[in-house]
Design a protein around this motif. Structure first.
Motif, PDB file in Angstrom:
ATOM      1  N   PRO A 353      31.939  71.301   5.509  1.00  0.00           N
ATOM      2  CA  PRO A 353      32.739  70.662   4.439  1.00  0.00           C
ATOM      3  C   PRO A 353      33.010  69.183   4.680  1.00  0.00           C
ATOM      4  CG  PRO A 353      34.105  72.120   5.789  1.00  0.00           C
ATOM      5  CD  PRO A 353      32.685  72.374   6.197  1.00  0.00           C
ATOM      6  N   ASP A 354      32.893  68.725   5.925  1.00  0.00           N
ATOM      7  CA  ASP A 354      33.147  67.314   6.228  1.00  0.00           C
ATOM      8  C   ASP A 354      31.880  66.474   6.223  1.00  0.00           C
ATOM      9  OD1 ASP A 354      35.878  67.787   6.583  1.00  0.00           O
ATOM     10  OD2 ASP A 354      35.572  68.399   8.674  1.00  0.00           O
ATOM     11  N   ALA A 355      30.737  67.097   5.945  1.00  0.00           N
ATOM     12  CA  ALA A 355      29.472  66.365   5.980  1.00  0.00           C
ATOM     13  C   ALA A 355      29.423  65.353   4.841  1.00  0.00           C
ATOM     14  CB  ALA A 355      28.299  67.340   5.882  1.00  0.00           C
ATOM     15  N   ILE A 356      29.083  64.106   5.205  1.00  0.00           N
ATOM     16  CA  ILE A 356      29.006  63.008   4.233  1.00  0.00           C
ATOM     17  C   ILE A 356      27.620  62.380   4.310  1.00  0.00           C
ATOM     18  CG2 ILE A 356      29.855  60.699   3.648  1.00  0.00           C
ATOM     19  CD1 ILE A 356      32.602  61.547   4.520  1.00  0.00           C
ATOM     20  N   PHE A 357      27.009  62.213   3.147  1.00  0.00           N
ATOM     21  CA  PHE A 357      25.743  61.497   3.051  1.00  0.00           C
ATOM     22  C   PHE A 357      26.044  60.030   2.790  1.00  0.00           C
ATOM     23  CE2 PHE A 357      22.311  59.864   0.265  1.00  0.00           C
ATOM     24  CZ  PHE A 357      21.258  59.919   1.176  1.00  0.00           C
ATOM     25  N   ARG A 358      25.639  59.174   3.674  1.00  0.00           N
ATOM     26  CA  ARG A 358      25.924  57.749   3.543  1.00  0.00           C
ATOM     27  C   ARG A 358      24.877  57.135   2.622  1.00  0.00           C
ATOM     28  NH1 ARG A 358      29.964  57.100   6.836  1.00  0.00           N
ATOM     29  NH2 ARG A 358      30.085  58.273   8.793  1.00  0.00           N
ATOM     30  N   GLY A 359      25.086  57.340   1.340  1.00  0.00           N
ATOM     31  CA  GLY A 359      24.164  56.822   0.350  1.00  0.00           C
ATOM     32  C   GLY A 359      24.674  57.124  -1.038  1.00  0.00           C
ATOM     33  N   SER A 390      26.749  65.700  13.501  1.00  0.00           N
ATOM     34  CA  SER A 390      27.071  65.421  14.891  1.00  0.00           C
ATOM     35  C   SER A 390      27.581  63.997  14.963  1.00  0.00           C
ATOM     36  CB  SER A 390      25.832  65.613  15.784  1.00  0.00           C
ATOM     37  OG  SER A 390      24.824  64.679  15.451  1.00  0.00           O
ATOM     38  N   GLU A 391      27.812  63.531  16.157  1.00  0.00           N
ATOM     39  CA  GLU A 391      28.352  62.177  16.309  1.00  0.00           C
ATOM     40  C   GLU A 391      27.361  61.122  15.821  1.00  0.00           C
ATOM     41  OE1 GLU A 391      30.091  59.246  19.829  1.00  0.00           O
ATOM     42  OE2 GLU A 391      29.508  61.310  20.279  1.00  0.00           O
ATOM     43  N   LEU A 392      26.077  61.421  15.945  1.00  0.00           N
ATOM     44  CA  LEU A 392      25.064  60.416  15.641  1.00  0.00           C
ATOM     45  C   LEU A 392      24.205  60.732  14.430  1.00  0.00           C
ATOM     46  CD1 LEU A 392      23.790  59.681  19.262  1.00  0.00           C
ATOM     47  CD2 LEU A 392      25.512  58.434  17.971  1.00  0.00           C
ATOM     48  N   ALA A 393      24.173  61.982  13.966  1.00  0.00           N
ATOM     49  CA  ALA A 393      23.189  62.339  12.948  1.00  0.00           C
ATOM     50  C   ALA A 393      23.750  63.338  11.953  1.00  0.00           C
ATOM     51  CB  ALA A 393      21.931  62.903  13.610  1.00  0.00           C
ATOM     52  N   LEU A 438      13.545  59.086   1.842  1.00  0.00           N
ATOM     53  CA  LEU A 438      13.765  59.197   3.293  1.00  0.00           C
ATOM     54  C   LEU A 438      13.378  57.911   3.991  1.00  0.00           C
ATOM     55  CD1 LEU A 438      12.513  62.830   4.084  1.00  0.00           C
ATOM     56  CD2 LEU A 438      14.846  61.971   4.227  1.00  0.00           C
ATOM     57  N   ASP A 439      12.265  57.311   3.566  1.00  0.00           N
ATOM     58  CA  ASP A 439      11.852  56.049   4.182  1.00  0.00           C
ATOM     59  C   ASP A 439      12.885  54.962   3.935  1.00  0.00           C
ATOM     60  OD1 ASP A 439       9.551  57.212   5.111  1.00  0.00           O
ATOM     61  OD2 ASP A 439       8.294  56.530   3.434  1.00  0.00           O
ATOM     62  N   SER A 440      13.438  54.909   2.715  1.00  0.00           N
ATOM     63  CA  SER A 440      14.406  53.860   2.406  1.00  0.00           C
ATOM     64  C   SER A 440      15.713  54.047   3.161  1.00  0.00           C
ATOM     65  CB  SER A 440      14.666  53.829   0.898  1.00  0.00           C
ATOM     66  OG  SER A 440      15.225  55.059   0.456  1.00  0.00           O
ATOM     67  N   SER A 450      10.218  78.641   9.451  1.00  0.00           N
ATOM     68  CA  SER A 450      11.570  79.149   9.622  1.00  0.00           C
ATOM     69  C   SER A 450      11.582  80.358  10.551  1.00  0.00           C
ATOM     70  CB  SER A 450      12.157  79.529   8.253  1.00  0.00           C
ATOM     71  OG  SER A 450      13.384  80.194   8.406  1.00  0.00           O
ATOM     72  N   GLU A 451      12.419  80.304  11.565  1.00  0.00           N
ATOM     73  CA  GLU A 451      12.521  81.416  12.508  1.00  0.00           C
ATOM     74  C   GLU A 451      13.261  82.600  11.908  1.00  0.00           C
ATOM     75  OE1 GLU A 451      14.354  79.973  16.008  1.00  0.00           O
ATOM     76  OE2 GLU A 451      12.725  78.572  16.524  1.00  0.00           O
ATOM     77  N   SER A 452      14.212  82.325  11.020  1.00  0.00           N
ATOM     78  CA  SER A 452      15.015  83.415  10.451  1.00  0.00           C
ATOM     79  C   SER A 452      14.395  84.027   9.206  1.00  0.00           C
ATOM     80  CB  SER A 452      16.416  82.902  10.119  1.00  0.00           C
ATOM     81  OG  SER A 452      16.336  81.824   9.201  1.00  0.00           O
ATOM     82  N   LEU A 453      13.739  83.212   8.352  1.00  0.00           N
ATOM     83  CA  LEU A 453      13.191  83.718   7.094  1.00  0.00           C
ATOM     84  C   LEU A 453      11.679  83.850   7.112  1.00  0.00           C
ATOM     85  CD1 LEU A 453      15.419  81.764   4.516  1.00  0.00           C
ATOM     86  CD2 LEU A 453      15.776  84.038   5.503  1.00  0.00           C
ATOM     87  N   GLY A 454      11.002  83.132   7.994  1.00  0.00           N
ATOM     88  CA  GLY A 454       9.558  83.274   8.123  1.00  0.00           C
ATOM     89  C   GLY A 454       8.737  82.341   7.270  1.00  0.00           C
ATOM     90  N   GLY A 455       9.350  81.625   6.326  1.00  0.00           N
ATOM     91  CA  GLY A 455       8.600  80.711   5.473  1.00  0.00           C
ATOM     92  C   GLY A 455       8.662  79.286   5.985  1.00  0.00           C
ATOM     93  N   ALA A 456       8.687  78.335   5.047  1.00  0.00           N
ATOM     94  CA  ALA A 456       8.723  76.924   5.422  1.00  0.00           C
ATOM     95  C   ALA A 456      10.148  76.493   5.752  1.00  0.00           C
ATOM     96  CB  ALA A 456       8.171  76.060   4.296  1.00  0.00           C
ATOM     97  N   LYS A 457      10.231  75.497   6.608  1.00  0.00           N
ATOM     98  CA  LYS A 457      11.522  74.908   6.977  1.00  0.00           C
ATOM     99  C   LYS A 457      11.384  73.395   6.920  1.00  0.00           C
ATOM    100  CE  LYS A 457      14.937  74.508  10.682  1.00  0.00           C
ATOM    101  NZ  LYS A 457      15.331  74.936  12.048  1.00  0.00           N
ATOM    102  N   PHE A 458      12.183  72.761   6.052  1.00  0.00           N
ATOM    103  CA  PHE A 458      12.216  71.308   5.934  1.00  0.00           C
ATOM    104  C   PHE A 458      13.512  70.829   6.598  1.00  0.00           C
ATOM    105  CE2 PHE A 458       9.165  72.495   2.851  1.00  0.00           C
ATOM    106  CZ  PHE A 458       8.364  71.395   2.573  1.00  0.00           C
ATOM    107  N   LEU A 459      13.376  70.066   7.667  1.00  0.00           N
ATOM    108  CA  LEU A 459      14.531  69.549   8.395  1.00  0.00           C
ATOM    109  C   LEU A 459      14.623  68.047   8.185  1.00  0.00           C
ATOM    110  CD1 LEU A 459      16.901  69.864  10.347  1.00  0.00           C
ATOM    111  CD2 LEU A 459      15.291  69.595  12.244  1.00  0.00           C
ATOM    112  N   LEU A 460      15.712  67.594   7.557  1.00  0.00           N
ATOM    113  CA  LEU A 460      15.964  66.174   7.313  1.00  0.00           C
ATOM    114  C   LEU A 460      17.024  65.684   8.286  1.00  0.00           C
ATOM    115  CD1 LEU A 460      16.253  66.297   3.414  1.00  0.00           C
ATOM    116  CD2 LEU A 460      14.191  66.094   4.778  1.00  0.00           C
ATOM    117  N   THR A 461      16.795  64.517   8.869  1.00  0.00           N
ATOM    118  CA  THR A 461      17.747  63.930   9.816  1.00  0.00           C
ATOM    119  C   THR A 461      18.033  62.495   9.407  1.00  0.00           C
ATOM    120  OG1 THR A 461      16.853  65.301  11.609  1.00  0.00           O
ATOM    121  CG2 THR A 461      18.212  63.419  12.240  1.00  0.00           C
TER     122      THR A 461
END
Length: 471
Positions: A353-359, A390-393, A438-440, A450-461
């Motif tokens: 709930p505290d996650a903020i997208f800086r954009g 996390s603190e950095l990402a 993402l580039d911008s 995906s380890e839990s669902l078995g399909g694709a996993k897109f991880l954005l950082t």
């Protein structure tokens, strides 16, 4: 090596903090100045005690000298002296009278350099001291002497009594145990260092309170910058000391200028889009166009829409924008749940709930919307959205239970200008928009299984740390 390398940036960051520098300098000042004052006062007190002892022994010398007589080359002394301590055995105060030894008249101070003529009753039971001082006639000497293994102070005065057959030189010695003086010095030291420690603690707390009060505007300045960064405020207040007022004013000017420029830029792009779409609509409405021309016009429409979305991205000013992810993700999940009913998809969300997208909110909606839409197309029945900070990402993960993304398809996703059709229905433009956003924002995309669902996993950082936050 790793521990040393890890600790080095911590030390550098500590020295880069104004608060840390001021606290360290204040503590160093206290830790250096207070002991220096203590040593100075201690030395001054020792000198004062030494001077007082010297004056005391000098008074005793003259009191003893006043009752000293010489008749026929014989020293005449009373049985009792006026000062009672001279009459008490081993009282700690002693009077001695010596004369230069005849056998060593040509020598100076040595073990046989003087003959002891008389001593006070208080000296009974003590060993005769060696190397008694022998100052010149009319001179005096203040020094220390060891008497029966204990340190004593001694004050010596040499005088000469004139007789008919010549002079009768003597040296009067007053010896006193140093215990009393050392006791005074030790007591003074205890009180001095006790009070200095208390004073150091009080000064430390006062310095800390003063520094916190002095640096309070900086803390407020940092908090307001974070509020602007998180999208909670648009400008800084101007209620700052004169040193920071100009900085706050310049930052506010920069923010206002950037906001106005971005608004004019988006308005111009919107006008451009409308001005281009009208001629394209006219062309599409023309009769007799073959399918190839219609397809090209549609492609132009998609390209214009895609490029306009890229140009309108707020990534360049994202440091002072912020939007909470939870409300956006809930809205998208509700919308996609209504669209993909057959077959039904279960979209689960685990969003901090505290996650903020800086954009910009529109950019976040574009990214999540495209990835969730593609996941719904590829999934059999389940999609999982996970957002953690996390603190950095900021980490955003979208998983499904579909067939996944092959290595060939994954490589196409990262190729510029290539249509990355990862699913049967194919939404290459959507993934291209996500990639450009993402580039911008200097974000990273990792595609895996995906380890839990078995399909694709897109991880954005997304990197959450910037230079302003380290102020």
């Amino acid at each position: 090596m790793n521990n040393k390398q890890a600790s080095k940036p911590n030390r550098l960051s500590l020295l880069n903090s104004l608060k840390a520098r001021l606290v360290i300098s204040a503590l160093l000042l206290i830790l250096v100045l207070m002991p220096l004052i203590g040593f100075t006062l201690n030395d001054a007190f020792k000198q004062q005690v030494k001077t007082a002892a010297k004056n005391e022994l000098s008074a005793y010398i003259y009191s003893v000298l006043a009752v000293t007589e010489v008749e026929n080359d014989q020293l005449q002394m009373p049985e009792l002296l006026l000062e009672n301590q001279f009459n008490v055995i081993q009282s700690g105060l002693y009077a001695l009278i010596s004369t230069p030894s005849v056998n060593s008249a040509k020598t100076t101070k040595d073990e046989n350099g003087a003959d002891l003529l008389w001593h006070s009753d208080s000296f009974l039971g003590l060993s005769e001291p060696k190397n008694l001082p022998q100052p010149a006639i009319g001179s005096r000497e203040f020094s220390e002497i060891i008497l029966d293994g204990k340190p004593h102070i001694i004050y010596s005065l040499s005088v000469s009594f004139e007789q008919q057959d010549g002079a009768f030189p003597i040296t009067l010695h007053i010896i006193k145990d140093q215990a009393d003086f050392q006791k005074q010095i030790d007591q003074f030291n205890r009180q001095l260092w006790s009070w200095l420690l208390v004073l150091m603690a009080l000064l430390g707390m006062a310095q800390l309170a003063w520094l916190l009060w002095t640096l309070k505007p900086l803390a407020k300045f940092k908090q307001e910058l974070q509020d602007v960064e998180n999208g909670k405020a648009m400008q800084l207040s101007v209620d700052y000391p004169s040193e920071l007022q100009s900085v706050a004013y310049q930052l506010n000017t920069l923010l206002i200028t950037e906001q106005n420029q971005r608004k004019r830029y988006r308005n111009a792009l919107s006008d451009l889009a409308h001005s281009l779409k009208t001629p394209l609509a006219v062309i599409q409405s023309q009769k007799g166009l073959d399918s190839s021309s219609i397809e090209q016009v549609s492609t132009i429409n998609r390209i214009i829409g895609h490029q306009l979305k890229r140009a309108q991205s707020a990534a360049g000013s994202s440091w002072h924008l912020g939007v909470k992810i939870a409300p956006i993700s809930e809205k998208l999940i509700r919308t996609l749940g209504k669209i993909y009913r057959e077959p039904p998809r279960q979209i689960r969300a685990d969003v901090d709930p505290d996650a903020i997208f800086r954009g910009d909110e529109a950019d976040l909606t574009e990214i999540l919307g495209n990835l969730l839409d593609n996941a719904c197309k590829a999934a059999k029945s389940q999609i999982l959205l996970t957002v953690s900070i996390s603190e950095l990402a900021l980490n955003i993960s979208i998983e499904d239970d579909g067939l996944g993304v092959s290595a060939e398809q994954e490589s196409k996703i990262f190729e510029r200008g290539t249509r990355a059709d990862s699913y049967e229905q194919g939404h290459g433009i959507g993934l291209a928009i996500v990639r450009d956003l993402l580039d911008s924002y200097n974000g990273q995309l990792v595609i895996s299984r995906s380890e839990s669902l078995g399909g694709a996993k897109f991880l954005l950082t997304f990197n959450q740390k910037n230079e302003l936050r380290t102020l």
